[in-house]
Design a protein around this motif. Structure first.
Motif, PDB file in Angstrom:
ATOM      1  N   LYS A   1       0.859  -1.185   0.000  1.00 45.76           N
ATOM      2  CA  LYS A   1       0.000   0.000   0.000  1.00 45.76           C
ATOM      3  C   LYS A   1       0.893   1.231   0.000  1.00 45.76           C
ATOM      4  CE  LYS A   1      -3.921   2.199   2.292  1.00 45.76           C
ATOM      5  NZ  LYS A   1      -4.891   2.129   3.415  1.00 45.76           N
ATOM      6  N   VAL A   2       0.640   2.144  -0.936  1.00 47.22           N
ATOM      7  CA  VAL A   2       1.411   3.385  -1.013  1.00 47.22           C
ATOM      8  C   VAL A   2       0.605   4.486  -0.336  1.00 47.22           C
ATOM      9  CG1 VAL A   2       2.585   5.021  -2.517  1.00 47.22           C
ATOM     10  CG2 VAL A   2       2.429   2.616  -3.187  1.00 47.22           C
ATOM     11  N   LEU A   3       1.184   5.066   0.703  1.00 47.86           N
ATOM     12  CA  LEU A   3       0.494   6.061   1.514  1.00 47.86           C
ATOM     13  C   LEU A   3       0.882   7.463   1.086  1.00 47.86           C
ATOM     14  CD1 LEU A   3       1.088   4.347   4.983  1.00 47.86           C
ATOM     15  CD2 LEU A   3      -0.921   4.144   3.513  1.00 47.86           C
ATOM     16  N   ARG A   4      -0.102   8.313   0.907  1.00 43.37           N
ATOM     17  CA  ARG A   4       0.142   9.707   0.546  1.00 43.37           C
ATOM     18  C   ARG A   4       0.378  10.525   1.811  1.00 43.37           C
ATOM     19  NH1 ARG A   4      -4.165  10.667  -2.546  1.00 43.37           N
ATOM     20  NH2 ARG A   4      -3.049  10.333  -4.507  1.00 43.37           N
ATOM     21  N   ALA A   5       1.282  11.485   1.752  1.00 42.92           N
ATOM     22  CA  ALA A   5       1.568  12.339   2.903  1.00 42.92           C
ATOM     23  C   ALA A   5       0.393  13.283   3.150  1.00 42.92           C
ATOM     24  CB  ALA A   5       2.841  13.144   2.664  1.00 42.92           C
ATOM     25  N   PRO A   6       0.071  13.559   4.416  1.00 45.61           N
ATOM     26  CA  PRO A   6      -1.017  14.496   4.724  1.00 45.61           C
ATOM     27  C   PRO A   6      -0.801  15.843   4.044  1.00 45.61           C
ATOM     28  CG  PRO A   6      -0.292  13.362   6.719  1.00 45.61           C
ATOM     29  CD  PRO A   6       0.691  13.004   5.637  1.00 45.61           C
ATOM     30  N   GLY A   7      -1.845  16.357   3.426  1.00 47.40           N
ATOM     31  CA  GLY A   7      -1.796  17.669   2.789  1.00 47.40           C
ATOM     32  C   GLY A   7      -1.421  17.649   1.330  1.00 47.40           C
ATOM     33  N   ASP A   8      -0.851  16.546   0.828  1.00 51.56           N
ATOM     34  CA  ASP A   8      -0.395  16.522  -0.563  1.00 51.56           C
ATOM     35  C   ASP A   8      -1.553  16.530  -1.558  1.00 51.56           C
ATOM     36  OD1 ASP A   8       2.224  16.660   0.062  1.00 51.56           O
ATOM     37  OD2 ASP A   8       2.756  14.634  -0.544  1.00 51.56           O
ATOM     38  N   GLU A   9      -2.634  15.840  -1.228  1.00 50.60           N
ATOM     39  CA  GLU A   9      -3.763  15.837  -2.156  1.00 50.60           C
ATOM     40  C   GLU A   9      -4.362  17.233  -2.275  1.00 50.60           C
ATOM     41  OE1 GLU A   9      -7.605  13.078  -3.309  1.00 50.60           O
ATOM     42  OE2 GLU A   9      -6.650  12.841  -1.353  1.00 50.60           O
ATOM     43  N   GLU A  10      -4.487  17.929  -1.150  1.00 45.77           N
ATOM     44  CA  GLU A  10      -5.024  19.289  -1.167  1.00 45.77           C
ATOM     45  C   GLU A  10      -4.126  20.229  -1.969  1.00 45.77           C
ATOM     46  OE1 GLU A  10      -6.505  17.178   2.485  1.00 45.77           O
ATOM     47  OE2 GLU A  10      -4.616  17.341   1.387  1.00 45.77           O
ATOM     48  N   ARG A  11      -2.838  19.971  -1.974  1.00 43.78           N
ATOM     49  CA  ARG A  11      -1.892  20.793  -2.728  1.00 43.78           C
ATOM     50  C   ARG A  11      -1.741  20.326  -4.180  1.00 43.78           C
ATOM     51  NH1 ARG A  11      -0.098  20.642   2.557  1.00 43.78           N
ATOM     52  NH2 ARG A  11       0.842  22.553   3.405  1.00 43.78           N
ATOM     53  N   GLY A  12      -2.499  19.328  -4.576  1.00 44.22           N
ATOM     54  CA  GLY A  12      -2.415  18.839  -5.942  1.00 44.22           C
ATOM     55  C   GLY A  12      -1.104  18.165  -6.273  1.00 44.22           C
ATOM     56  N   GLY A  13      -0.414  17.637  -5.252  1.00 42.25           N
ATOM     57  CA  GLY A  13       0.875  16.993  -5.475  1.00 42.25           C
ATOM     58  C   GLY A  13       2.034  17.951  -5.635  1.00 42.25           C
ATOM     59  N   LEU A  14       1.807  19.231  -5.406  1.00 39.25           N
ATOM     60  CA  LEU A  14       2.850  20.257  -5.533  1.00 39.25           C
ATOM     61  C   LEU A  14       3.230  20.791  -4.150  1.00 39.25           C
ATOM     62  CD1 LEU A  14       1.249  22.224  -8.520  1.00 39.25           C
ATOM     63  CD2 LEU A  14       2.963  20.399  -8.656  1.00 39.25           C
ATOM     64  N   TYR A  15       4.230  21.668  -4.126  1.00 41.83           N
ATOM     65  CA  TYR A  15       4.581  22.440  -2.930  1.00 41.83           C
ATOM     66  C   TYR A  15       4.994  21.561  -1.744  1.00 41.83           C
ATOM     67  CZ  TYR A  15       1.875  25.667  -5.780  1.00 41.83           C
ATOM     68  OH  TYR A  15       1.378  26.397  -6.823  1.00 41.83           O
ATOM     69  N   TRP A  16       5.927  20.637  -1.977  1.00 39.30           N
ATOM     70  CA  TRP A  16       6.342  19.755  -0.891  1.00 39.30           C
ATOM     71  C   TRP A  16       7.837  19.789  -0.587  1.00 39.30           C
ATOM     72  CZ3 TRP A  16       9.665  16.112  -2.978  1.00 39.30           C
ATOM     73  CH2 TRP A  16       9.510  15.813  -4.335  1.00 39.30           C
ATOM     74  N   ARG A  17       8.663  20.303  -1.469  1.00 44.42           N
ATOM     75  CA  ARG A  17      10.112  20.277  -1.260  1.00 44.42           C
ATOM     76  C   ARG A  17      10.560  21.395  -0.323  1.00 44.42           C
ATOM     77  NH1 ARG A  17      13.492  17.608  -5.733  1.00 44.42           N
ATOM     78  NH2 ARG A  17      15.136  18.524  -4.467  1.00 44.42           N
ATOM     79  N   THR A  18      11.418  21.067   0.642  1.00 47.55           N
ATOM     80  CA  THR A  18      12.004  22.079   1.518  1.00 47.55           C
ATOM     81  C   THR A  18      13.413  22.466   1.076  1.00 47.55           C
ATOM     82  OG1 THR A  18      12.918  20.430   3.055  1.00 47.55           O
ATOM     83  CG2 THR A  18      10.670  21.233   3.476  1.00 47.55           C
ATOM     84  N   ARG A  19      13.894  21.820   0.021  1.00 48.09           N
ATOM     85  CA  ARG A  19      15.210  22.121  -0.539  1.00 48.09           C
ATOM     86  C   ARG A  19      15.133  22.006  -2.051  1.00 48.09           C
ATOM     87  NH1 ARG A  19      15.694  20.600   4.470  1.00 48.09           N
ATOM     88  NH2 ARG A  19      17.635  20.825   5.682  1.00 48.09           N
TER      89      ARG A  19
END
Length: 419
Positions: free
Chosen positions: A118-136
């Motif tokens: 099972k591949v789990l999505r990180a909380p908040g990623d769906e709301e962001r459309g899969g964008l805006y996740w990199r801190t570097r």
């Protein structure tokens, strides 16, 4: 050369498989079941074992196909070509299905085990459309001094004025620093780092590093990670390795602690190896949450990371129970660890993309460790090492995956092996 073909199935590295006159071709920006036109990469040699190519036109699309949310990362024929988002043409649900299929296929083909993942999505990623996740993010200045990314399979550089995979805060931070305006020395490498969870009281907790020189902020940034209700704090070199997804440190550290706890809960004064330990992401919660008298040996190749791990364990008041060693993991284990540390009750490892490889897996087996928690960023490497561990008497007792690289083919997997 342009060809029309029916796409057959998922492959690794963000590609799908098709055939041209009986010859295998790996196609970028395709999806299984589609009828597509493909530009075949040059050179084309008759004796090549396989071909590669890229979609130029979709004739019959898959239900999982979407318009690229970041067009610059799409196919070359559609004005894209920059790297970093090779599944940008796939719906979020389709990306999870893709990664699940690849992990299961690689584990079957190379690991010789059949498993359901099972591949789990990180909380908040769906709301962001899969964008805006990199801190570097890492960029390079083009010939005009503008921040840019390389166009795939060429030396061409494409100037950018935002990075849609980076957090909104990191994009805003770059704007405030004037990064998007350019003015850099041509060919200068640029790294931006902005921790997602800002630690209170820490000033200038960010980094803009150009050609290895700090232009703004500081080289050492501070991260904090919540695991099982406790907050752990880390000092990390901004140019070194740290999980880049804003939620990844929490998700992975929680999974590792949970797996170790479940398998050594009856052990008194457990000994734990933390291999490829970096700045101590797993070391601190393992030393704190498993048992009050747990003893750890952490091994990491980067001396800078080891120095920071040593500092982080001292600040966390667990330094006396952690031996932080700098060196190649295989050679360090071959030399042996002192006393009780030579016989671990659990081994945690988070190797680079190439995997731990046979020598380290065999050394782990020789240690007699009854449980191994393997954190992998590449399912192919995990599968190969799975075959080695199974051959050494281990059983894959559980496996889960985390989609901490949305819009890309990468997936993080945590496998638990027991004797």
């Amino acid at each position: 050369m342009q060809v029309t073909l029916r796409v057959e199935r998922y492959a690794d590295q963000g590609r799908c498989v098709g055939h041209i006159d009986g010859q295998v071709i790996f196609v970028r920006f395709a999806l299984p079941g589609e009828l597509v036109e493909v530009s075949v990469d040059l050179p084309v040699r008759a004796k090549r074992r396989f071909l590669t190519g890229e979609v130029t036109k979709v004739i019959e699309p898959s239900p999982d196909r979407v318009e690229p949310a970041w067009p610059l990362a799409g196919p070359l024929a559609w004005g894209g070509g920059v790297g970093g988002a090779d599944l940008v043409h796939v719906s979020l649900a389709g990306q999870l299905a893709w990664k699940q299929a690849v992990v299961q296929e690689q584990m079957h083909r190379l690991g010789h085990v059949d498993t359901s993942v099972k591949v789990l999505r990180a909380p908040g990623d769906e709301e962001r459309g899969g964008l805006y996740w990199r801190t570097r993010i890492d960029l390079i200045a083009d010939e005009q001094g503008r921040p840019s990314m390389r166009r795939r399979e060429s030396h061409e550089r494409v100037a950018i004025d935002q990075m849609p995979l980076a957090t909104r805060e990191l994009n805003d931070f770059a704007s405030r620093l004037g990064v998007w305006s350019g003015g850099f020395e041509p060919n200068s490498p640029i790294r931006l780092a902005l921790p997602d969870q800002q630690e209170g009281g820490v000033e200038d907790n960010f980094a803009c590093i150009v050609s290895s020189k700090v232009k703004a902020g500081q080289r050492k940034v501070h991260e904090q990670v919540d695991v099982e209700g406790q907050t752990f704090r880390y000092e990390v070199d901004a140019t070194g390795f740290w999980q880049i997804h804003r939620q990844a440190p929490h998700l992975l550290a929680t999974a590792v602690v949970r797996a170790v706890k479940a398998n050594i809960k009856a052990v008194q004064a457990p000994v734990i190896w933390d291999l490829y330990s970096g700045s101590g992401l797993f070391t601190l919660p393992l030393a704190t949450l498993i048992a009050p008298d747990a003893q750890l040996a952490s091994i990491e190749g980067s001396r800078i990371a080891v120095a920071q791990a040593h500092y982080n364990t001292q600040v966390a008041a667990v330094g006396k129970r952690v031996m932080a060693l700098a060196g190649d993991v295989a050679r360090t284990l071959e030399r042996g660890l002192p006393g009780k540390l030579a016989k671990p009750d659990a081994v945690v490892l988070d190797p680079p993309r190439s995997g731990a490889q046979a020598a380290v897996c065999q050394q782990i087996a020789r240690s007699g460790a009854p449980v191994v928690v393997y954190v992998a960023c590449d399912p192919t490497s995990l599968a190969r090492d799975t075959a080695t561990l199974v051959g050494q008497g281990y059983h894959l007792s559980s496996i889960e995956a985390f989609d901490i690289y949305p819009m890309t083919h990468h997936v993080e997997t945590v496998g638990v092996f027991t004797k």
